[in-house]
Design a protein around this motif. Structure first.
Motif, short mmCIF file in Angstrom:
data_model
loop_
_atom_site.label_atom_id
_atom_site.label_comp_id
_atom_site.label_asym_id
_atom_site.label_seq_id
_atom_site.Cartn_x
_atom_site.Cartn_y
_atom_site.Cartn_z
N GLY A 101 0.75 -1.00 0.19
CA GLY A 101 -0.09 -0.33 -0.46
C GLY A 101 0.99 1.25 -0.11
O GLY A 101 0.61 1.73 -0.81
N PHE A 102 1.92 1.72 1.01
CA PHE A 102 2.79 2.41 0.63
C PHE A 102 4.02 2.24 1.26
O PHE A 102 4.61 1.68 1.67
CB PHE A 102 2.49 3.69 2.25
N LEU A 103 4.74 2.82 0.70
CA LEU A 103 6.82 2.36 0.97
C LEU A 103 7.17 3.95 1.53
O LEU A 103 6.96 4.95 0.69
CB LEU A 103 7.32 2.50 -0.09
N THR A 104 7.93 3.82 2.44
CA THR A 104 8.81 4.89 2.82
C THR A 104 10.28 4.31 2.38
O THR A 104 10.71 3.41 3.27
CB THR A 104 8.38 5.52 4.29
N PRO A 105 11.04 5.21 1.94
CA PRO A 105 12.92 5.21 2.30
C PRO A 105 13.44 5.31 3.23
O PRO A 105 12.32 6.90 3.77
CB PRO A 105 13.16 6.14 0.90
N MET A 106 13.78 4.63 3.87
CA MET A 106 14.71 5.10 4.75
C MET A 106 16.06 5.34 4.89
O MET A 106 16.91 4.64 5.64
CB MET A 106 14.19 4.10 6.46
N HIS A 107 16.55 5.52 3.58
CA HIS A 107 17.97 5.22 3.72
C HIS A 107 18.75 6.71 3.80
O HIS A 107 19.79 6.64 3.76
CB HIS A 107 18.12 4.87 1.77
N GLY A 108 18.82 7.93 4.22
CA GLY A 108 19.41 8.62 4.59
C GLY A 108 19.53 9.87 3.54
O GLY A 108 20.00 10.62 4.10
N ASP A 109 19.01 9.55 2.64
CA ASP A 109 19.44 10.74 1.61
C ASP A 109 17.93 11.57 1.23
O ASP A 109 16.81 10.70 0.66
CB ASP A 109 19.54 9.87 0.04
N MET A 110 17.58 12.49 1.76
CA MET A 110 17.01 13.56 1.79
C MET A 110 16.29 13.71 0.34
O MET A 110 15.58 14.08 -0.16
CB MET A 110 17.54 14.63 2.08
N ALA A 111 17.68 13.52 -0.23
CA ALA A 111 17.59 14.19 -2.25
C ALA A 111 16.84 12.66 -2.76
O ALA A 111 16.27 13.33 -3.27
CB ALA A 111 18.32 14.28 -2.41
N ARG A 112 16.35 11.93 -2.13
CA ARG A 112 16.17 10.33 -3.16
C ARG A 112 14.83 10.03 -1.85
O ARG A 112 14.32 9.62 -1.99
CB ARG A 112 16.76 9.33 -2.97
N GLY A 113 14.23 11.21 -0.89
CA GLY A 113 12.44 11.08 -0.33
C GLY A 113 12.69 10.30 0.30
O GLY A 113 12.32 9.75 1.47
N HIS A 114 14.42 10.21 1.29
CA HIS A 114 13.99 9.29 2.84
C HIS A 114 12.59 9.95 3.50
O HIS A 114 12.41 11.28 3.83
CB HIS A 114 15.30 9.94 3.08
#
Length: 132
Positions: free
Chosen positions: A112-125
């Motif tokens: 349903g929903f996905l949240t990037p948690m990689h730490g890179d704000m430019a890639r939508g963290h």
């Protein structure tokens, strides 16, 4: 008479096009009344039609062993239309998902929903997007 025949032909063609699409989008294999949230690491991501797939490694809370989950999403255009970008999620990235589990208990779910948690704000963290 000719207008009636053309109208009937158009209705039949429309019904033929819509019926497979409705049959295709059955989510009976998933427990769609409940959301499950989990975090893991992306091992593969495939932007395909009609459905994209995210494979993620998740630590089993009972055994602490890594289990690869197959997570089914909508097609690429649906994902991107909801604001996500292809570069937001890559193999090796940490993610958090909210999804509907498979009824048979195997490691898979309907995303349903996905949240990037990689730490890179430019890639939508930290920005949650709908993927279905």
């Amino acid at each position: 008479m000719q207008r009636t025949v053309l109208g009937l032909a158009a209705a039949i063609v429309s019904a033929m096009l819509v019926t497979p699409a409705l049959a295709h989008h059955s989510h009976n294999a998933y427990e769609v009344t409940q959301w499950t949230t989990m975090e893991g690491t992306v091992t593969e991501i495939h932007y395909l039609l009609p459905h994209s797939w995210v494979y993620m490694e998740v630590k089993d809370p009972k055994t602490s062993e890594a289990v690869v989950w197959a997570v089914e999403a909508t097609g690429p255009m649906g994902i991107f239309r909801n604001g996500a970008k292809k570069e937001d999620v890559k193999a090796g990235d940490k993610i958090k998902v909210r999804c509907h589990l498979l009824r048979d208990g195997s490691p898979g779910c309907l995303l349903g929903f996905l949240t990037p948690m990689h730490g890179d704000m430019a890639r939508g963290h930290g920005v949650e997007h709908q993927w279905d």
